[in-house]
Write an enzyme that holds these catalytic residues in place. Sequence first.
Site, PDB file in Angstrom:
ATOM      1  N   ASP A 384       0.839  -1.195   0.000  1.00 27.85           N
ATOM      2  CA  ASP A 384       0.000   0.000   0.000  1.00 27.85           C
ATOM      3  C   ASP A 384       0.876   1.248   0.000  1.00 27.85           C
ATOM      4  O   ASP A 384       2.092   1.180   0.184  1.00 27.85           O
ATOM      5  CB  ASP A 384      -0.910  -0.034   1.232  1.00 27.85           C
ATOM      6  CG  ASP A 384      -2.247   0.641   0.989  1.00 27.85           C
ATOM      7  OD1 ASP A 384      -2.329   1.500   0.092  1.00 27.85           O
ATOM      8  OD2 ASP A 384      -3.205   0.311   1.716  1.00 27.85           O
ATOM      9  N   GLU A 387       2.788   5.159  -3.962  1.00 24.70           N
ATOM     10  CA  GLU A 387       3.088   6.261  -4.883  1.00 24.70           C
ATOM     11  C   GLU A 387       4.449   6.931  -4.622  1.00 24.70           C
ATOM     12  O   GLU A 387       5.119   7.266  -5.616  1.00 24.70           O
ATOM     13  CB  GLU A 387       1.966   7.315  -4.801  1.00 24.70           C
ATOM     14  CG  GLU A 387       0.603   6.783  -5.157  1.00 24.70           C
ATOM     15  CD  GLU A 387      -0.036   5.981  -4.023  1.00 24.70           C
ATOM     16  OE1 GLU A 387      -0.915   5.163  -4.318  1.00 24.70           O
ATOM     17  OE2 GLU A 387       0.363   6.150  -2.857  1.00 24.70           O
ATOM     18  N   ASP A 454      -7.884   4.392  -3.704  1.00 16.47           N
ATOM     19  CA  ASP A 454      -9.020   4.757  -2.851  1.00 16.47           C
ATOM     20  C   ASP A 454     -10.033   5.565  -3.654  1.00 16.47           C
ATOM     21  O   ASP A 454     -10.086   6.801  -3.583  1.00 16.47           O
ATOM     22  CB  ASP A 454      -8.521   5.558  -1.648  1.00 16.47           C
ATOM     23  CG  ASP A 454      -7.601   4.751  -0.755  1.00 16.47           C
ATOM     24  OD1 ASP A 454      -7.520   3.525  -0.938  1.00 16.47           O
ATOM     25  OD2 ASP A 454      -6.962   5.352   0.125  1.00 16.47           O
TER      26      ASP A 454
END
Length: 686
Positions: A384, A387, A454
């Site tokens: 997770d 980025e 998300d």
Amino acid sequence: MFLQQDNRLVYAYDAEKLWIEPWGPNALRVRATKAREMPAEDWALLKPPATGTAARIDVSPDSACIANGKIKAVVSKLGKLTVWHAEKGELLLEEYARNRRDVRDPKCSALEVEAREFRPVPGREDYHLTMRFESVDPAEKLFGMGQYQQPLFDLKGADLELAQRNSQASVPFLLSSRGYGLLWNNPAVGRAVLGRNVMTFEAYSTAALDYWVVAGDTPAEIVEAYADATGKVPMMPEYGLGFWQCKLRYQTQEELLGVAREYRRRGLPLDLIVVDFFHWPLQGDWKFDPAYWPDPDAMVRELRDMQVELMVSIWPTVDRRCENYAEMVERGLLIRVDRGVRIALDFQGETVHADFTHPEARRYVWDKVRRNYYAKGIKVFWLDEAEPEYAAYDFDNYRYHLGPNARIGNLYPAEYARAFYEGLRAEGHEQIVNLVRCAWAGSQRYGALVWSGDVASSWASFRSQLAAGLHMGIAGLPWWTTDIGGFHGGDPADEAFRELFVRWFQWGAFCPVFRLHGDREPPQPPMGTTGGAACRSGAANEVWSYGERVFAICKKYMAIRERLRPYTRQLMQQAHARGSPVMRPLFYEFPEDPRCWETGEQYMFGPKYLCCPVMRPGVSSMTVYLPRGARWVGMEGGDQFDGGQTVEVACPIDYMPVFERVGVEEAQIWLSGVAEVTRLTGTNVE
């Protein structure tokens, strides 16, 4: 001045050097710089040309030409570059320059705009680079470029940020309807404007221009050439073919085991279940919190006995209070900031990210994971925050081992995936898959299964996810998925949300990975006050959480996915061997049908199944285009149709229109209609 250096054509003028060389069949790599030397970096790790690949180079006083199979580049004596399909004689790319260097040039202009513009960045050796191409054909159609939260199918005219954000993945490879593919081989933060008049690529801080271009006669030929150059996914493990259960978040070991037991009690297929974030004491500890997960070894053993794989969430964030922070600072393994306080994300703590561009950081984090998770039998990880996500996306403020974020930041998610891929490879694994929330060019070779982040639980968001999945497949990422139902919000007791959930779930059964996740309303009370328990859980998100009618439909589509398993396995073999996307735009299979280049709300699940997701509320029928050159059989009713026509199809709430392409025999899989699925599942959905 033109030079030939072995297999490379060189153009030099004043401070600029331009290199063009063959780089795989029918492909050229183009580099340019005004630095003292051409930088050696190859950010996407393009494979070097095969031994014996020889370019044809011709030099004359007025121009020079280099050809490699189907592709040819011509450079004028003043440095303007054009790229051609060598066999067809068709112009593919032409640099956009407007100046008066040659007053006889039909495009002579007083604008003084350069095709390759190197604008110095004050205080650095880098340049703000702009590469400009003519729009040779305003009707050209463009696809790929990664994952953006927008519904556009044809990207011609799009303005795209070349930067990584939560739910955005910059993978700058585009496919053109004119028969070429182009990789912007530069991980700098920048911008791409795919205009109808000018197509531009920008890198805000870089030392060199670097792109790779390939010519091909079909989309499949181009995408497979790109996969040959940048790498292919491993073979998907068997547990990747079935159903994955997840929610934000299972708070205790017993809660998670209870869900897995209930799936088995109900006789439902379940291949994998997930321990989501904040199962740890503090971010950066990379271990279970024993207060809520007292015996992970026993948990893994029980799940294995149920033939359920366990995936565990990993975050790259490191809390100042965690047990590893001081050592990682001392060893230089954390991302730095050029100004201000060294805090990059402030969610549930003051944190900064591990610097996965640093080889030592990759080894350090994997060693913690190996001891605290892998040693317990866990070999699938949810990477997770890949980025990485920042509280403020001040790209110019963060600095990595490999350089400033502005120069190399888009590479981070690939290096994050690389850490776990190399760790698992060292342990002897080959079928490696890790769920990653971002990607860059080449991430696929590290077993990256990308999901779309998300995203909202809304119909508009649903539509954007289909576009994202199709573009990601073209951009070289055949493994891709979403949070079924969207991530943000959605109340399982709300009938309006139940409709959206059903339509998303039906589509999920025909995505590369079939995965249920989301943060549902209302939030649940925390299980405690220490460690990760401070992060609250959302409402229940199992297939039986939405009422009996929804459960029956979910059960039906879980059974369909199981029946597709042999076929899906073959699609994964194609992805591994050739780089073929699992989800494919219609034009990938039917490039000669003009309608297929315009139809973006339908797609092919491999070569056999035409999928038509229902992406609007209250829809009970829809118009479907059946590509020409094939015959089609409806999933329900078994009606046959000739291709090249539109048909009106009923789509009640328990049915997503799917058509089978007659004569494709990769697998003897037949979707035989509601009656057969009902027989297999014992469920009446009417």
